[in-house]
Write a protein that holds these residues in place. Structure first.
Motif, PDB file in Angstrom:
ATOM      1  N   SER A  78     -36.121 -43.027 -20.292  1.00  0.00           N
ATOM      2  CA  SER A  78     -35.190 -43.554 -21.280  1.00  0.00           C
ATOM      3  C   SER A  78     -35.096 -45.069 -21.152  1.00  0.00           C
ATOM      4  N   TYR A 123     -31.798 -39.781 -17.984  1.00  0.00           N
ATOM      5  CA  TYR A 123     -32.626 -40.981 -17.849  1.00  0.00           C
ATOM      6  C   TYR A 123     -34.118 -40.677 -17.908  1.00  0.00           C
ATOM      7  N   ASP A 174     -32.470 -46.606 -21.455  1.00  0.00           N
ATOM      8  CA  ASP A 174     -31.223 -46.845 -20.727  1.00  0.00           C
ATOM      9  C   ASP A 174     -31.455 -47.037 -19.229  1.00  0.00           C
ATOM     10  N   GLN A 189     -31.677 -50.775 -17.431  1.00  0.00           N
ATOM     11  CA  GLN A 189     -30.553 -51.570 -16.925  1.00  0.00           C
ATOM     12  C   GLN A 189     -30.496 -51.555 -15.397  1.00  0.00           C
ATOM     13  N   ARG A 228     -31.386 -39.578 -22.998  1.00  0.00           N
ATOM     14  CA  ARG A 228     -30.878 -40.807 -23.627  1.00  0.00           C
ATOM     15  C   ARG A 228     -32.001 -41.531 -24.356  1.00  0.00           C
TER      16      ARG A 228
END
Length: 71
Positions: free
Chosen positions: A28, A16, A30, A33, A70
């Motif tokens: 990241s 991350y 990602d 979220q 990521r």
């Protein structure tokens, strides 16, 4: 490598966050979220220099970017 109160080691090991070739911490997409964690990481980490980064350790960080991060 990146141990801190936020749990940077876990964020790093799970891709991350990473450290750029100049030692800057990158987040990241990602991580977005997890809104609360992302906001906290953005405020505390993004754009800062990793204390653990140096030229001798760059090969490890360079390996991490394509293998784990990521991005």
């Amino acid at each position: 490598m990146l141990a801190c109160n936020l749990g940077c080691d876990s964020l790093y090991e799970n891709g991350y966050i990473t450290v750029s070739a100049d030692g800057t911490i990158l987040l990241s997409k990602d991580l977005e979220q997890y809104l609360a964690l992302y906001g906290h990481a953005r405020q505390r980490l993004m754009g800062r220099k990793a204390k653990q980064w140096n030229v001798d350790r760059e090969p490890y960080f360079a390996w991490h970017r394509p293998q784990v991060y990521r991005g």
